[in-house]
Every structure is written in C-alpha cells, then in structure tokens.
Design a protein around this motif. Sequence first.
Motif, PDB file in Angstrom:
ATOM      1  N   GLN A 293       0.829  -1.202   0.000  1.00 48.94           N
ATOM      2  CA  GLN A 293       0.000   0.000   0.000  1.00 48.94           C
ATOM      3  C   GLN A 293       0.873   1.265   0.000  1.00 48.94           C
ATOM      4  O   GLN A 293       0.565   2.226  -0.703  1.00 48.94           O
ATOM      5  CB  GLN A 293      -0.940   0.013   1.215  1.00 48.94           C
ATOM      6  CG  GLN A 293      -2.086  -0.965   1.096  1.00 48.94           C
ATOM      7  CD  GLN A 293      -2.974  -0.946   2.328  1.00 48.94           C
ATOM      8  OE1 GLN A 293      -2.511  -1.221   3.439  1.00 48.94           O
ATOM      9  NE2 GLN A 293      -4.242  -0.629   2.138  1.00 48.94           N
ATOM     10  N   ARG A 294       1.964   1.245   0.768  1.00 51.04           N
ATOM     11  CA  ARG A 294       2.872   2.410   0.785  1.00 51.04           C
ATOM     12  C   ARG A 294       3.507   2.617  -0.581  1.00 51.04           C
ATOM     13  O   ARG A 294       3.682   3.753  -1.031  1.00 51.04           O
ATOM     14  CB  ARG A 294       3.939   2.232   1.863  1.00 51.04           C
ATOM     15  CG  ARG A 294       3.413   2.475   3.273  1.00 51.04           C
ATOM     16  CD  ARG A 294       4.521   2.502   4.313  1.00 51.04           C
ATOM     17  NE  ARG A 294       5.254   1.250   4.420  1.00 51.04           N
ATOM     18  CZ  ARG A 294       4.866   0.210   5.150  1.00 51.04           C
ATOM     19  NH1 ARG A 294       3.741   0.262   5.837  1.00 51.04           N
ATOM     20  NH2 ARG A 294       5.591  -0.893   5.193  1.00 51.04           N
ATOM     21  N   VAL A 295       3.851   1.517  -1.268  1.00 55.10           N
ATOM     22  CA  VAL A 295       4.447   1.633  -2.605  1.00 55.10           C
ATOM     23  C   VAL A 295       3.441   2.260  -3.571  1.00 55.10           C
ATOM     24  O   VAL A 295       3.784   3.153  -4.354  1.00 55.10           O
ATOM     25  CB  VAL A 295       4.934   0.261  -3.125  1.00 55.10           C
ATOM     26  CG1 VAL A 295       5.350   0.346  -4.582  1.00 55.10           C
ATOM     27  CG2 VAL A 295       6.078  -0.260  -2.274  1.00 55.10           C
TER      28      VAL A 295
ATOM     29  N   GLN B 113     -14.872  -7.256  -2.860  1.00 53.38           N
ATOM     30  CA  GLN B 113     -14.606  -7.008  -1.447  1.00 53.38           C
ATOM     31  C   GLN B 113     -15.162  -8.207  -0.693  1.00 53.38           C
ATOM     32  O   GLN B 113     -16.370  -8.415  -0.654  1.00 53.38           O
ATOM     33  CB  GLN B 113     -15.258  -5.719  -0.970  1.00 53.38           C
ATOM     34  CG  GLN B 113     -14.945  -5.439   0.479  1.00 53.38           C
ATOM     35  CD  GLN B 113     -15.346  -4.035   0.896  1.00 53.38           C
ATOM     36  OE1 GLN B 113     -15.791  -3.245   0.082  1.00 53.38           O
ATOM     37  NE2 GLN B 113     -15.194  -3.744   2.161  1.00 53.38           N
ATOM     38  N   VAL B 114     -14.269  -8.998  -0.137  1.00 53.83           N
ATOM     39  CA  VAL B 114     -14.650 -10.218   0.554  1.00 53.83           C
ATOM     40  C   VAL B 114     -15.018  -9.862   1.995  1.00 53.83           C
ATOM     41  O   VAL B 114     -14.231  -9.249   2.705  1.00 53.83           O
ATOM     42  CB  VAL B 114     -13.501 -11.243   0.535  1.00 53.83           C
ATOM     43  CG1 VAL B 114     -13.908 -12.508   1.263  1.00 53.83           C
ATOM     44  CG2 VAL B 114     -13.101 -11.552  -0.902  1.00 53.83           C
TER      45      VAL B 114
ATOM     46  N   VAL C  93      -5.861   2.559  -9.650  1.00 55.60           N
ATOM     47  CA  VAL C  93      -6.911   2.701  -8.638  1.00 55.60           C
ATOM     48  C   VAL C  93      -7.428   1.321  -8.231  1.00 55.60           C
ATOM     49  O   VAL C  93      -7.675   1.060  -7.051  1.00 55.60           O
ATOM     50  CB  VAL C  93      -8.059   3.606  -9.137  1.00 55.60           C
ATOM     51  CG1 VAL C  93      -9.221   3.608  -8.151  1.00 55.60           C
ATOM     52  CG2 VAL C  93      -7.555   5.025  -9.371  1.00 55.60           C
ATOM     53  N   GLY C  94      -7.582   0.426  -9.206  1.00 52.05           N
ATOM     54  CA  GLY C  94      -8.007  -0.939  -8.899  1.00 52.05           C
ATOM     55  C   GLY C  94      -7.034  -1.622  -7.958  1.00 52.05           C
ATOM     56  O   GLY C  94      -7.435  -2.280  -6.986  1.00 52.05           O
TER      57      GLY C  94
ATOM     58  N   LEU D 270      -5.784  -3.771  -2.510  1.00 51.82           N
ATOM     59  CA  LEU D 270      -4.969  -3.793  -1.288  1.00 51.82           C
ATOM     60  C   LEU D 270      -5.744  -3.267  -0.083  1.00 51.82           C
ATOM     61  O   LEU D 270      -5.654  -3.831   1.009  1.00 51.82           O
ATOM     62  CB  LEU D 270      -3.688  -2.989  -1.496  1.00 51.82           C
ATOM     63  CG  LEU D 270      -2.693  -3.601  -2.486  1.00 51.82           C
ATOM     64  CD1 LEU D 270      -1.553  -2.635  -2.768  1.00 51.82           C
ATOM     65  CD2 LEU D 270      -2.156  -4.930  -1.981  1.00 51.82           C
ATOM     66  N   ALA D 271      -6.537  -2.203  -0.280  1.00 58.50           N
ATOM     67  CA  ALA D 271      -7.323  -1.656   0.839  1.00 58.50           C
ATOM     68  C   ALA D 271      -8.352  -2.673   1.328  1.00 58.50           C
ATOM     69  O   ALA D 271      -8.521  -2.876   2.536  1.00 58.50           O
ATOM     70  CB  ALA D 271      -8.009  -0.357   0.412  1.00 58.50           C
ATOM     71  N   ASN D 272      -9.043  -3.320   0.385  1.00 58.69           N
ATOM     72  CA  ASN D 272     -10.036  -4.333   0.758  1.00 58.69           C
ATOM     73  C   ASN D 272      -9.369  -5.522   1.444  1.00 58.69           C
ATOM     74  O   ASN D 272      -9.896  -6.074   2.416  1.00 58.69           O
ATOM     75  CB  ASN D 272     -10.804  -4.819  -0.466  1.00 58.69           C
ATOM     76  CG  ASN D 272     -11.717  -3.761  -1.049  1.00 58.69           C
ATOM     77  OD1 ASN D 272     -11.994  -2.741  -0.433  1.00 58.69           O
ATOM     78  ND2 ASN D 272     -12.182  -4.015  -2.259  1.00 58.69           N
TER      79      ASN D 272
END
Length: 194
Positions: free
Chosen positions: A50-52, A76-77, A168-169, A174-176
């Motif tokens: 996520q940082r990358v 989104q699981v 964005v995908g 990664l956020a999900n």
Amino acid sequence: LLLGVLLWAPWQALHGAPLTELSGDQDFQLFLQRNLEFTRKIRGDVAALQRVVCDTFQLCNEEELLLVRQDLDIAQVLLEQCHRRTFQAETCFSQIRAGLRIYHGSLATIRDLLPGHAGLVDTLQLDMANLSSNIQQQMEDLGLATVTYPTENQDPLPTFSSRFRHQVGGFFILANFQRFLETAYRALRHLASL
C-alpha cells in the motif's frame, strides 16, 4: 445496563460461541498463536505494498477515489460469519480460506502494476497459501467440514480500461484485503481469548 452494553459489542457477543470445548486444547491454542503471527506478517506485507502504491502513484486517500471505484469491478470479501452472534468456527474458517483464495488471485493485478515488487507479491501469495493450508489442516484436525479449492485461479481477474483505473483498482484491492485481514485477525484473536 452493563449487560446491555456488553451485548451490543459485536466481539463481546461471541463469548457464547460454541467453541468453549476447544479453549483448553493446547494444539488449538498453538495453532491460533502461530497463525495470529502469520496474519500479522501478511498484514505488514500488504501495508508495505500500500505504501508503494501511495508513493509511486500518489494514490493514498480512499475518499478521493470513491467515484472511480464505482466503475471498477473490485471484489470485497466480507467475513460476516466471523463476527455474528451465532459464530461458528467452521463457517468463519471457511470464509477466511475462501477470501484468501480470492485475494491470492487478485494479487496478479498488483504484480502487473508493480513489476519491481514482484518478489514481495510472490512472498505474500506463498504466505497466504500457507495460512489457508494451516486453517484447512486445523479444520480437519477438529473434524470440521473443509472445502479444497483448485490450485489454479478460477476467478477472472478484473480488467481496466486505462492505466489510471488499473492503479486505482490495485489501490482498492490492497485496501479491501487489508480490511479482510484485520477482521480475520480479530476473529483468530477472539478465539485465542476464549
């Protein structure tokens, strides 16, 4: 009043979970402790990716990307079985394994997006496969029903109409995944405290 407050807290409601017979099982407690650490490591690797994405593409804020997200087909699981009042280890573990399988496949999008970090993605996928295998083995040891997923990914990868949408995908995958891991971690930690 205190009882009412405790019943409203979702994790407090799980103290009635049907696993009290396992709370003293040393093998089960060892499994939980090892996989709590494993889940923590996976969360750290996802945070590094996520940082990358944030540093490379300046995609750091979810609220700024919500309009673009609506046009993307990003899974989104959810782990609703892991925090219901009617908690059952079998369904929670099965949902965790199913989610790991989905995110394992989705990480191919991240590998394409960040080819310079393919090694970290590969390590992350290996760790996810090992965590899923650990859960399956523990379920078998407990006599719980298990599902064995095929090794090849059956789910089609999302397609993106532009490089920006791909970025964005990747951000939302990664956020999900990070949210998924946080819920899985809380469920394992709760089981360890029973």
